[in-house]
Scaffold this active site. Sequence first.
Site, PDB file in Angstrom:
ATOM      1  N   GLY A  77     -14.996  53.092  48.693  1.00 11.11           N
ATOM      2  CA  GLY A  77     -16.189  53.940  48.650  1.00 11.11           C
ATOM      3  C   GLY A  77     -16.912  54.009  49.986  1.00 11.11           C
TER       4      GLY A  77
ATOM      5  N   ILE B 188     -19.115  42.933  45.386  1.00  9.28           N
ATOM      6  CA  ILE B 188     -18.923  43.195  46.815  1.00  9.28           C
ATOM      7  C   ILE B 188     -20.177  43.850  47.384  1.00  9.28           C
ATOM      8  CG2 ILE B 188     -17.450  44.370  48.529  1.00  9.28           C
ATOM      9  CD1 ILE B 188     -15.973  42.235  46.790  1.00  9.28           C
TER      10      ILE B 188
ATOM     11  N   ASN C  11     -18.475  58.277  43.036  1.00 13.23           N
ATOM     12  CA  ASN C  11     -18.812  57.054  42.307  1.00 13.23           C
ATOM     13  C   ASN C  11     -20.274  57.136  41.888  1.00 13.23           C
ATOM     14  OD1 ASN C  11     -19.358  54.512  41.375  1.00 13.23           O
ATOM     15  ND2 ASN C  11     -18.869  53.435  43.277  1.00 13.23           N
TER      16      ASN C  11
ATOM     17  N   CYS D 253     -23.945  53.879  40.920  1.00 13.63           N
ATOM     18  CA  CYS D 253     -24.827  53.372  41.975  1.00 13.63           C
ATOM     19  C   CYS D 253     -26.266  53.610  41.547  1.00 13.63           C
ATOM     20  CB  CYS D 253     -24.593  54.126  43.280  1.00 13.63           C
ATOM     21  SG  CYS D 253     -22.902  54.125  43.820  1.00 13.63           S
TER      22      CYS D 253
ATOM     23  N   ILE E 214     -12.134  53.802  33.745  1.00  9.75           N
ATOM     24  CA  ILE E 214     -13.504  53.349  33.879  1.00  9.75           C
ATOM     25  C   ILE E 214     -13.711  52.600  35.202  1.00  9.75           C
ATOM     26  CG2 ILE E 214     -13.926  53.142  31.408  1.00  9.75           C
ATOM     27  CD1 ILE E 214     -13.389  50.154  31.553  1.00  9.75           C
TER      28      ILE E 214
ATOM     29  N   THR F  49     -15.947  49.356  36.806  1.00 12.48           N
ATOM     30  CA  THR F  49     -16.008  47.998  36.244  1.00 12.48           C
ATOM     31  C   THR F  49     -17.112  47.853  35.198  1.00 12.48           C
ATOM     32  OG1 THR F  49     -17.396  47.368  38.101  1.00 12.48           O
ATOM     33  CG2 THR F  49     -15.055  46.860  38.279  1.00 12.48           C
TER      34      THR F  49
HETATM   35  C1  LIG Z   1     -13.075  44.270  44.541  1.00 13.57           C
HETATM   36  C2  LIG Z   1     -13.334  45.610  43.906  1.00 13.57           C
HETATM   37  C3  LIG Z   1     -14.014  46.596  44.628  1.00 13.57           C
HETATM   38  C4  LIG Z   1     -14.264  47.848  44.070  1.00 13.57           C
HETATM   39  N1  LIG Z   1     -14.910  48.812  44.806  1.00 13.57           N
HETATM   40  C5  LIG Z   1     -15.109  50.062  44.272  1.00 13.57           C
HETATM   41  C6  LIG Z   1     -15.716  51.108  45.051  1.00 13.57           C
HETATM   42  O1  LIG Z   1     -16.059  50.935  46.221  1.00 13.57           O
HETATM   43  N2  LIG Z   1     -15.896  52.321  44.452  1.00 13.57           N
HETATM   44  C7  LIG Z   1     -15.517  52.572  43.153  1.00 13.57           C
HETATM   45  O2  LIG Z   1     -15.684  53.689  42.686  1.00 13.57           O
HETATM   46  N3  LIG Z   1     -14.924  51.592  42.417  1.00 13.57           N
HETATM   47  C8  LIG Z   1     -14.715  50.357  42.935  1.00 13.57           C
HETATM   48  N4  LIG Z   1     -14.090  49.369  42.179  1.00 13.57           N
HETATM   49  C9  LIG Z   1     -13.669  49.673  40.789  1.00 13.57           C
HETATM   50  C10 LIG Z   1     -12.181  50.021  40.703  1.00 13.57           C
HETATM   51  O3  LIG Z   1     -11.867  51.166  41.449  1.00 13.57           O
HETATM   52  C11 LIG Z   1     -11.726  50.198  39.241  1.00 13.57           C
HETATM   53  O4  LIG Z   1     -12.468  51.255  38.666  1.00 13.57           O
HETATM   54  C12 LIG Z   1     -11.933  48.949  38.397  1.00 13.57           C
HETATM   55  O5  LIG Z   1     -11.600  47.803  39.144  1.00 13.57           O
HETATM   56  C13 LIG Z   1     -11.112  48.942  37.105  1.00 13.57           C
HETATM   57  O6  LIG Z   1      -9.726  49.014  37.350  1.00 13.57           O
HETATM   58  P1  LIG Z   1      -8.743  47.718  37.407  1.00 13.57           P
HETATM   59  O7  LIG Z   1      -8.969  46.961  36.152  1.00 13.57           O
HETATM   60  O8  LIG Z   1      -7.370  48.298  37.528  1.00 13.57           O
HETATM   61  O9  LIG Z   1      -9.134  46.953  38.608  1.00 13.57           O
HETATM   62  C14 LIG Z   1     -13.830  48.118  42.730  1.00 13.57           C
HETATM   63  C15 LIG Z   1     -13.148  47.121  42.022  1.00 13.57           C
HETATM   64  C16 LIG Z   1     -12.886  45.878  42.580  1.00 13.57           C
HETATM   65  C17 LIG Z   1     -12.145  44.845  41.779  1.00 13.57           C
END
Ligand SMILES: Cc1cc2nc3c(=O)[nH]c(=O)nc-3n(C[C@H](O)[C@H](O)[C@H](O)COP(=O)(O)O)c2cc1C
Lengths: 271, 309
Positions: free
Chosen positions: B51, B76, B132, B135, B196, B198
């Site tokens: 992002g 983060i 995203n 926020c 989704i 997180t």
């Molecule tokens: C360490 C980390 C950083 C993330 N940073 C972002 C981000 O900057 N922008 C965003 O839209 N989602 C961010 N996410 C969310 C992921 O893109 C994703 O939607 C979420 O982790 C669920 O998928 P997963 O279970 O496959 O990880 C982040 C997830 C993790 C674990």
Amino acid sequence: MAGQYLVKIVKKEQLGKEIFRLTLHAPEIATTARPGQFVMLRSGGLLDPLLGRPFSLHQCRADGSIQVLFKVFGAGTKRLAALAAGDQASLIGPLGRGFDLTPPAPGVSLCLVGGGMGIAPLFLLAQELKRQQPGLTIELMLGARNKAELHQLADEFRLMGFSPLVATDDGSLGYAGLVPDLLALNVPSAGKARRVYCCGPKPMMAVTANYCQKQGWDCQVSLETMMACGISACLGCAVKGVGRRGGQVRYLHACKDGPVFNALDLDWTSE
Amino acid sequence: MRVVEQIDLKVKIGSMVLNNPVMTASGTFGYGQEYAKFVNLDKLGAVVVKGISLKPRAGNPPPRLVETPCGMLNAIGLENIGIKAFLQDKLPWLRGVAAPIVVNILGNTVEEYAELADRLDNTEGIGALEVNISCPNVKRGGVVFGADPTMAAAVTKAVRKATSLPLIVKLSPNVNDIRIMAQAVADHGADGVSLINTLLGMAIDLQTRRPKLANVMGGLSGPAIKPVALRMVWQAAGAVRIPVIGIGGIMCAADALEFIVAGAHAVEVGTANFVNPRATEEIVDGISLYLKTNKISSLEQLRGSLILS
Ligand SMILES: Cc1cc2nc3c(=O)[nH]c(=O)nc-3n(C[C@H](O)[C@H](O)[C@H](O)COP(=O)(O)O)c2cc1C
Ligand SMILES: Cc1cc2nc3c(=O)[nH]c(=O)nc-3n(C[C@H](O)[C@H](O)[C@H](O)COP(=O)(O)OP(=O)(O)OC[C@H]3O[C@@H](n4cnc5c(N)ncnc54)[C@H](O)[C@@H]3O)c2cc1C
Ligand code: FES
């Protein structure tokens, strides 16, 4: 260059109640890794524990094997300790920036300070320094909680031709107290300029860094942080650096900018 | 060996064409380059980068991560290098990747989102924007844009006005009814929704009685969230006509295929990249193999094919 490998465990040794050493067949890593670099190790297949765990390279051998030395803390290390020779594990590495091995200024001796499992990377470091700079004095100062955790590692260093000074928290081996105290002891090199390489628990490294700063010595520390990826993608391994960037706190990333840092670059006042 | 006909894995999201449905999830794949030594990026459906905000962001104090059963929490704090450095230092390299590049954007106000979209609009080498909306809106007392259909619609509308790029809105799961959120952004110009993000969670160290994350709360990801994600993707796919991109706990091709059966056009792979840096490429191959083995000639046949009776 870092790679991902499915490797075979060649040997498992138990060095203490909770201390294990794994030997893994990983020639790509053994031939390219530098002291202070690390690997992400995972015991394949399972969703729990999920992530790999970071471990310093303890030894790299000419036969293409590498070793990691670790203590059991939680689920990840418990699982790794349950592996046996012949089992497979997933390995990513070598990762991160290792120790700076450039020769020190004339008259400066090298001093390796390790506490607990922080002793692990000092094996590879000591061997490599000795190979690259055969004429230099290399001092070794090792600490652990007690004799059981330390005596074998200290003996192995002796077999390699080093003469480690040892300290234990309970006084069961060597000096009773903390390793950094050894820096101030009246040894032959006391009073002379040193370059210190340090790895161990954070409070012990903070004391060492502080002492070195007062003496005006170069001090390199190897940090442990939580890590998810090890390859600079998750940004989870942030550590606070000194100074600011664009008016904001300046975070460094242990897997990329480290794990070895110049102690002066870090903010030791933060958690 | 049996000759197998070519299988069509192509997917369209707005005007963006993906060679296959496997994308990377923002924040888990760096700016792409970090994974180039493990994965052939050209083989992926799309690469979604970390992002980006208008100004660089330092992120949260450590510890930022903790592992939880079959998952992880992260706080983060949206650390990123900012749009200027992204365009200067990261995009030129990404232009060499054959797969479309999707830029994930984030802001503190509707205006910031619009400005980001405007600056990316006339830039070569960008396949789509992913917005995203998880926020906080600083002008509304820090309520998350993605928690309120009116605010989510406002962001979507403003970004839509600022760019002709395909627009994916990434939904937050921390809402009562995901269908209302999906409809709100679809009605205001989104070409697709991804979900989704997180799930908000926390972890406590009983020994010290302190939170394990410095930020106290963090976002849960990984296999632990897959059932929740599947349910929400299924609900969203039933509520909107635009493509739905499924995200959440996808570790292997079978997981990805389940999302497609639930109605997803494509998927994003996140936490799996940390566990296995080659995960995305392996999932692409696994999907092809599954379709071949089961004599399914296109993804369309599988999409939304959930049998209810
Ligand atoms: C360490 C980390 C950083 C993330 N940073 C972002 C981000 O900057 N922008 C965003 O839209 N989602 C961010 N996410 C969310 C992921 O893109 C994703 O939607 C979420 O982790 C669920 O998928 P997963 O279970 O496959 O990880 C982040 C997830 C993790 C674990
Ligand atoms: C670059 C680097 C090199 C390391 N080298 C070694 C080594 O050579 N030998 C060794 O024994 N240990 C080493 N560690 C620490 C080791 O990674 C952790 O002990 C291990 O991850 C704990 O995992 P666990 O599942 O057993 O514990 P968990 O149940 O995950 O946690 C138990 C404890 O370990 C801490 N911890 C958890 N994950 C990490 C992590 N990724 N990094 C640091 N601390 C963590 C937690 O704060 C907690 O207090 C190193 C860490 C780093 C970052
Ligand atoms: S561990 Fe993921 S960025 Fe350092």
